[in-house]
Design a protein around this motif. Structure first.
Motif, short mmCIF file in Angstrom:
data_model
loop_
_atom_site.label_atom_id
_atom_site.label_comp_id
_atom_site.label_asym_id
_atom_site.label_seq_id
_atom_site.Cartn_x
_atom_site.Cartn_y
_atom_site.Cartn_z
N VAL A 145 33.62 38.38 41.53
CA VAL A 145 34.92 38.63 40.91
C VAL A 145 34.82 38.41 39.40
O VAL A 145 34.34 37.36 38.96
CB VAL A 145 36.01 37.72 41.50
CG1 VAL A 145 37.34 37.92 40.77
CG2 VAL A 145 36.17 37.97 42.99
N LEU A 146 35.27 39.40 38.64
CA LEU A 146 35.27 39.32 37.18
C LEU A 146 36.70 39.30 36.66
O LEU A 146 37.55 40.07 37.13
CB LEU A 146 34.52 40.53 36.60
CG LEU A 146 34.49 40.66 35.07
CD1 LEU A 146 33.70 39.52 34.45
CD2 LEU A 146 33.90 42.01 34.66
N GLN A 165 37.27 30.55 43.42
CA GLN A 165 36.04 29.84 43.08
C GLN A 165 35.54 28.96 44.23
O GLN A 165 34.36 28.59 44.25
CB GLN A 165 36.27 28.98 41.82
CG GLN A 165 36.33 29.82 40.54
CD GLN A 165 36.76 29.02 39.32
OE1 GLN A 165 37.49 28.03 39.44
NE2 GLN A 165 36.33 29.44 38.15
N GLN A 166 36.41 28.67 45.17
CA GLN A 166 36.01 27.89 46.34
C GLN A 166 35.26 28.72 47.37
O GLN A 166 34.54 28.18 48.22
CB GLN A 166 37.25 27.27 47.01
CG GLN A 166 38.10 26.40 46.11
CD GLN A 166 37.33 25.21 45.55
OE1 GLN A 166 36.65 24.50 46.30
NE2 GLN A 166 37.45 24.99 44.25
N VAL A 167 35.40 30.06 47.28
CA VAL A 167 34.83 30.91 48.34
C VAL A 167 33.88 31.99 47.83
O VAL A 167 33.22 32.67 48.63
CB VAL A 167 35.97 31.57 49.16
CG1 VAL A 167 36.78 30.51 49.90
CG2 VAL A 167 36.88 32.41 48.27
N CYS A 168 33.82 32.22 46.49
CA CYS A 168 32.94 33.28 45.99
C CYS A 168 32.55 33.01 44.53
O CYS A 168 33.06 32.08 43.90
CB CYS A 168 33.58 34.66 46.13
SG CYS A 168 35.10 34.88 45.19
N ALA A 187 29.78 43.62 38.43
CA ALA A 187 30.86 43.00 39.20
C ALA A 187 31.26 43.85 40.40
O ALA A 187 31.23 45.09 40.33
CB ALA A 187 32.07 42.76 38.30
N LYS A 188 31.66 43.20 41.47
CA LYS A 188 32.16 43.89 42.65
C LYS A 188 33.67 44.12 42.55
O LYS A 188 34.17 45.19 42.89
CB LYS A 188 31.84 43.08 43.91
CG LYS A 188 30.35 42.89 44.18
CD LYS A 188 30.12 41.97 45.37
CE LYS A 188 28.63 41.70 45.57
NZ LYS A 188 28.39 40.70 46.64
N GLN A 220 35.87 47.46 42.27
CA GLN A 220 37.11 47.50 43.01
C GLN A 220 38.14 46.71 42.20
O GLN A 220 37.87 45.58 41.79
CB GLN A 220 36.95 46.88 44.40
CG GLN A 220 35.83 47.52 45.23
CD GLN A 220 36.05 49.01 45.42
OE1 GLN A 220 37.04 49.43 45.99
NE2 GLN A 220 35.12 49.82 44.92
N VAL A 221 39.29 47.29 41.93
CA VAL A 221 40.25 46.70 41.00
C VAL A 221 41.49 46.20 41.71
O VAL A 221 42.11 46.92 42.50
CB VAL A 221 40.63 47.73 39.91
CG1 VAL A 221 41.81 47.23 39.08
CG2 VAL A 221 39.43 48.01 39.00
#
Length: 329
Positions: A145-146, A165-168, A187-188, A220-221
């Motif tokens: 994630v960006l 931030q806890q999961v990715c 970035a995804k 993906q946005v």
């Protein structure tokens, strides 16, 4: 064609922002069609014209392009005797313009705003350019994630990002990036939530370049759909609406997208509207019409009665009076 002078307050420092870069991009595109030059009016810059000096020259065969929303009302009054175009990015500044000032808007959202507010002006649509370097390079996407901190909402920065931030793997950018296209290609998912920022500014999101640039690079946005973003973002079809009711639901949807192979984005056929070739074509047509308009100005009779607040009140009273007469008869 007349020479174009693009008026901006300065070329850097406190004036450095997306609106300035977009205006300078338009200047470079215009230089492929006619003579065009940048002019500053607040901050003197090396090897750059300054407005006070320019106004001492004959400008009958020139057009002054104004764009800095907070200054446009004052500039329009100062330049009332010159050929002026308003290049409109955001909307909602509250000023009005005389009908002799053509308006070129960067989004259909802003076009609709001025279509209502200035119904007797010449209006045109010229979207911002998406540079060709914003494309999917099929690189290894090692950022889940960006996020860019600037313009991001309190919810995004203080609630959603800490939860993600806890999961990715989340990357938050809070400084200038030289090559944003490479970052988008790594970035995804890209998150953008500017509705809160623009509500505080009391003006609209003019275009929203970053979500489109991210989509062009294959991200993906998840985005807000305010202002000019509504021109091209279509939740469920080419993007996802961020801040969807609850934090838990947002985290769930983003995780699903990260785990899914299904791509949602903008095809090149859609992006073509914002690429250089189409922008140049549209700009050529617009400048041809605007030049013809200024050629005809000295020979025009009085303009159409403007739709001022007083005129609107007058029309409402006339409608009420006609209804009363109809009831009585």
């Amino acid at each position: 064609m007349r020479k174009l002078y693009f008026l901006v307050p300065g070329l850097g420092g406190k004036y450095a922002c997306g609106g300035l870069w977009a205006e300078l991009k338009t200047l470079k595109l215009a230089q492929q069609i006619c003579s065009a030059e940048v002019v500053t009016y607040k901050q003197r810059e090396p090897d750059t014209l300054f407005l006070a000096d320019l106004l001492n020259q004959p400008l009958d065969q020139a057009i002054l392009v104004i764009s800095w929303g907070f200054d446009v009302g004052q500039l329009a009054q100062q330049l009332i005797d010159y050929n002026v175009i308003y290049h409109a990015h955001s909307s909602g500044y509250g000023f009005t313009l005389p009908a002799r000032v053509p308006i070129i808007t960067v989004s259909r959202n802003t076009l609709g705003y001025w279509g209502q507010r200035s119904p007797h002006s010449l209006l045109y649509y010229l979207p911002n350019q998406i540079s060709d370097n914003f494309q999917n390079l099929n690189l290894d996407r090692n950022i889940d994630v960006l996020v860019q901190a600037r313009k991001s909402s309190t919810y995004l920065l203080q609630e959603l990002i800490p939860a993600l931030q806890q999961v990715c793997n989340v990357m938050v950018v809070d400084s200038y990036v030289e090559d944003l296209s490479k970052l988008f290609n790594r970035a995804k998912v890209y998150l953008y939530d500017s509705a809160e920022y623009w509500a505080q500014q009391k003006v609209s999101e003019g275009f929203g370049l970053q979500p489109m640039e991210a989509m062009a690079c294959g991200c993906q946005v998840f985005s807000s759909i305010n202002g000019g973003l509504s021109d091209y973002l279509d939740p469920g079809f080419n993007c996802y609406k961020i801040a969807g009711h609850s934090l838990t639901f947002d985290v769930q949807r983003i995780q699903q997208v990260l785990q899914s192979e299904q791509a949602v984005g903008l095809p090149e056929s859609v992006l073509a509207e914002y690429r250089t070739e189409n922008i140049l074509h549209r700009l050529q047509v617009i400048l041809t019409e605007v030049n013809a308009f200024f050629d005809a100005q000295p020979h025009q009779q009085a303009g159409i009665v403007p739709l001022t607040p007083m005129r609107i009140t007058q029309l409402r009273l006339q409608t009420i009076w006609r209804k009363l007469l109809k009831k009585v008869s």
